[in-house]
Enzyme design. Sequence first.
Site, mmCIF file in Angstrom:
data_model
loop_
_atom_site.group_PDB
_atom_site.id
_atom_site.type_symbol
_atom_site.label_atom_id
_atom_site.label_comp_id
_atom_site.label_asym_id
_atom_site.label_seq_id
_atom_site.Cartn_x
_atom_site.Cartn_y
_atom_site.Cartn_z
ATOM 1 N N ASN A 23 27.338 11.330 21.541
ATOM 2 C CA ASN A 23 26.708 12.610 21.227
ATOM 3 C C ASN A 23 27.636 13.569 20.484
ATOM 4 O OD1 ASN A 23 24.395 11.650 22.302
ATOM 5 N ND2 ASN A 23 24.464 12.847 24.199
ATOM 6 N N ARG A 92 16.029 10.882 17.693
ATOM 7 C CA ARG A 92 15.788 12.308 17.535
ATOM 8 C C ARG A 92 16.985 13.066 16.973
ATOM 9 N NH1 ARG A 92 12.473 15.558 19.627
ATOM 10 N NH2 ARG A 92 14.316 16.838 19.811
ATOM 11 N N CYS A 116 9.631 12.319 23.560
ATOM 12 C CA CYS A 116 10.102 10.980 23.897
ATOM 13 C C CYS A 116 9.977 10.803 25.400
ATOM 14 C CB CYS A 116 11.532 10.767 23.421
ATOM 15 S SG CYS A 116 12.689 11.829 24.250
ATOM 16 N N ARG A 121 10.285 17.535 23.319
ATOM 17 C CA ARG A 121 11.596 17.916 22.780
ATOM 18 C C ARG A 121 11.400 18.735 21.502
ATOM 19 N NH1 ARG A 121 15.806 13.200 23.438
ATOM 20 N NH2 ARG A 121 17.245 14.915 23.059
ATOM 21 N N PRO A 122 11.035 20.018 21.689
ATOM 22 C CA PRO A 122 10.762 20.862 20.524
ATOM 23 C C PRO A 122 12.035 21.157 19.724
ATOM 24 C CG PRO A 122 10.773 22.182 22.535
ATOM 25 C CD PRO A 122 10.931 20.750 22.961
ATOM 26 N N ASP A 124 12.008 24.231 17.884
ATOM 27 C CA ASP A 124 11.746 25.608 17.459
ATOM 28 C C ASP A 124 13.021 26.445 17.359
ATOM 29 O OD1 ASP A 124 11.637 25.130 20.314
ATOM 30 O OD2 ASP A 124 11.161 27.245 20.564
ATOM 31 N N LEU A 125 13.977 26.204 18.264
ATOM 32 C CA LEU A 125 15.195 27.024 18.241
ATOM 33 C C LEU A 125 16.069 26.670 17.037
ATOM 34 C CD1 LEU A 125 16.013 26.808 22.065
ATOM 35 C CD2 LEU A 125 15.003 28.750 20.865
ATOM 36 N N ASP A 307 22.219 14.146 31.488
ATOM 37 C CA ASP A 307 22.412 12.748 31.070
ATOM 38 C C ASP A 307 23.037 11.885 32.173
ATOM 39 O OD1 ASP A 307 21.314 13.340 28.645
ATOM 40 O OD2 ASP A 307 23.209 13.509 27.574
ATOM 41 N N ILE A 329 16.914 20.808 32.831
ATOM 42 C CA ILE A 329 16.981 20.745 31.362
ATOM 43 C C ILE A 329 15.723 20.064 30.812
ATOM 44 C CG2 ILE A 329 18.349 20.011 29.359
ATOM 45 C CD1 ILE A 329 19.905 21.888 31.160
ATOM 46 N N ARG A 399 21.471 1.632 22.759
ATOM 47 C CA ARG A 399 21.564 2.853 21.958
ATOM 48 C C ARG A 399 22.780 3.678 22.374
ATOM 49 N NH1 ARG A 399 17.097 6.372 23.113
ATOM 50 N NH2 ARG A 399 18.442 7.664 21.894
HETATM 51 N N1 EPU Z 1 14.720 23.007 23.522
HETATM 52 C C1 EPU Z 1 13.778 23.904 23.109
HETATM 53 N N2 EPU Z 1 13.713 24.191 21.783
HETATM 54 C C2 EPU Z 1 14.550 23.626 20.868
HETATM 55 C C3 EPU Z 1 15.510 22.710 21.310
HETATM 56 C C4 EPU Z 1 15.573 22.405 22.649
HETATM 57 O O1 EPU Z 1 13.019 24.444 23.899
HETATM 58 O O2 EPU Z 1 14.445 23.944 19.677
HETATM 59 C C5 EPU Z 1 14.811 22.658 24.952
HETATM 60 C C6 EPU Z 1 14.662 21.173 25.228
HETATM 61 O O3 EPU Z 1 13.299 20.796 25.324
HETATM 62 C C7 EPU Z 1 15.401 21.029 26.532
HETATM 63 C C8 EPU Z 1 16.550 22.016 26.366
HETATM 64 O O4 EPU Z 1 16.134 22.940 25.365
HETATM 65 O O5 EPU Z 1 14.585 21.451 27.605
HETATM 66 C C9 EPU Z 1 17.868 21.396 25.971
HETATM 67 O O6 EPU Z 1 17.687 20.519 24.881
HETATM 68 P P1 EPU Z 1 18.793 20.316 23.761
HETATM 69 O O7 EPU Z 1 18.300 20.841 22.469
HETATM 70 O O8 EPU Z 1 20.094 20.851 24.253
HETATM 71 O O9 EPU Z 1 18.870 18.733 23.661
HETATM 72 P P2 EPU Z 1 19.338 17.947 22.376
HETATM 73 O O10 EPU Z 1 20.358 18.740 21.653
HETATM 74 O O11 EPU Z 1 18.155 17.484 21.594
HETATM 75 C C10 EPU Z 1 21.365 16.685 23.432
HETATM 76 C C11 EPU Z 1 21.746 15.271 23.724
HETATM 77 C C12 EPU Z 1 20.878 14.722 24.857
HETATM 78 C C13 EPU Z 1 21.086 15.621 26.081
HETATM 79 C C14 EPU Z 1 20.750 17.073 25.735
HETATM 80 C C15 EPU Z 1 21.027 18.040 26.866
HETATM 81 C C16 EPU Z 1 22.497 14.420 21.594
HETATM 82 C C17 EPU Z 1 22.299 13.477 20.483
HETATM 83 N N3 EPU Z 1 21.556 14.461 22.531
HETATM 84 O O12 EPU Z 1 20.005 16.652 23.018
HETATM 85 O O13 EPU Z 1 21.384 13.419 25.133
HETATM 86 O O14 EPU Z 1 20.253 15.184 27.131
HETATM 87 O O15 EPU Z 1 21.544 17.494 24.597
HETATM 88 O O16 EPU Z 1 22.353 17.990 27.245
HETATM 89 O O17 EPU Z 1 23.509 15.089 21.666
HETATM 90 C C18 EPU Z 1 21.257 11.173 25.804
HETATM 91 O O18 EPU Z 1 22.388 11.006 25.321
HETATM 92 O O19 EPU Z 1 20.709 10.317 26.566
HETATM 93 C C19 EPU Z 1 20.537 12.404 25.512
HETATM 94 C C20 EPU Z 1 19.218 12.502 25.654
#
Ligand code: EPU
Length: 432
Positions: A23, A92, A116, A121-122, A124-125, A307, A329, A399
């Site tokens: 990550n 993603r 997924c 997994r929006p 929007d932010l 995770d 989360i 993965r």
């Molecule tokens: N969220 C929103 N809006 C957004 C983005 C996120 O509401 O625009 C919400 C998500 O739905 C969730 C929370 O914010 O409830 C946190 O999500 P985040 O955006 O931090 O997740 P991510 O960046 O897409 C990364 C890791 C994930 C890990 C999460 C949380 C990578 C490639 N992926 O995802 O890793 O679970 O942070 O720590 O870095 C994994 O490795 O198995 C994995 C899923």
Amino acid sequence: MDKLIIQGGRPLRGVIPIQGSKNACLPIMAATLLAEAPCTLHGVPKLADIDALGVLLEELGVSVERRQRTLKLAVTDRSNCHARYELVRKMRASICVLGPLLARRGYARVSMPGGCAIGARPVDLHLRGLATLGAKIELDGGDVVARCQRLRGAEVFMGGPFGSTVLGTANVMMAAALAEGTTIIECAACEPEVEDLANFLNAMGARILGGGTPRIIIQGVESLSGCTHTVIPDRIEAGTFMCAAAITNGQVSLEPVRLDHLMAVVDRLRAVGVFVEKTATGVEIFSARQLVPADVTTQPYPGFPTDLQAQFMALTCLAEGNSVITEKIFPDRFLHVAELSRMGAQIRKEGPTAVVTGCKRLIGAPVMASDLRASAALVLAGLAAVGQTTVSRIYHLDRGYERIEERLCAVGADIQRVPDEVAIPQLAGAVA
Ligand code: EPU
């Protein structure tokens, strides 16, 4: 498609090397889109997700050359700015090409990632953050289309209903590195992977302060050069193997490990009765007694990582008493519950909380992996179970864990990888 056949009940003993962080690596690879000269990354794990992003970057005009765990990435053609659905849907994290494409090329078309197995997994932010820097964003045929002249520094708030977003913070930080003026990201994700990205960008010539803290200050620069960087050790892989050592009542050393990245995990492992000791290059885990229950709530870093929720749940299945596991989360990230229950675990799920009542033993069974970390939890349960466990659909595991069965076998596990030939039952007399 392969499956794993695990004969349980063997304590793990020995040393497991920990690979570079998946990550951390993914957004860093995307950040090379910003560079005017080649970048070299060391410590890149051999994983399906890394390959998938490599293929996407190649489509976007980056030459990607791998030699063992070193990647050389160099932008050779800036004409294609379209991250297609066929590639984005496989992973993603592809969304993190959006910020760099926009900042360096002024245009990006990136397929909107869907939900997924771990829930909605929006993005929007991400979009709000980039719009605050001056991007014009619209949705077209399932794609996010973003345009800008030069982005302008601004104050950006990255908090959402479930805390800060990790890849959203990465996207805005990468875009702001080339923006005109200063950007302040408030409520930034503090994960070590974000800090590693900030260090990488700074090595390319960016001016970023506060990576790894809730306030990141970015002074935009005109251009970024190439650099050489070594990716941080994977804290989630390390945490997974810590749970593997604990669940088998084994004694395992892991190296290299940044134990400061794992304090919440160490705290919870000690709470269930596992010995965790820092060593010169990593950590040693030792467990030789009945586990006691402990509650855990997943939180943004430095809290307990989502995770590792599934893996820790597998461990508490064998603790004597009730453990309460709350997911803050991804509230729907519980697909492993039904599969663990097939192995005799006693788990009651209520909304984003699971109450695990420890049992004397888990019993081997055929189970199905649903996502990366759930798959790891099923492997751990299989290592501890009495008898044989078959984990199918392990492409999820590939993965995020490099040759997990070989590395566990090297410390005493009995795991075989075999092709998963699914027989489709047919009625007598049916014509195929
Ligand atoms: N969220 C929103 N809006 C957004 C983005 C996120 O509401 O625009 C919400 C998500 O739905 C969730 C929370 O914010 O409830 C946190 O999500 P985040 O955006 O931090 O997740 P991510 O960046 O897409 C990364 C890791 C994930 C890990 C999460 C949380 C990578 C490639 N992926 O995802 O890793 O679970 O942070 O720590 O870095 C994994 O490795 O198995 C994995 C899923």
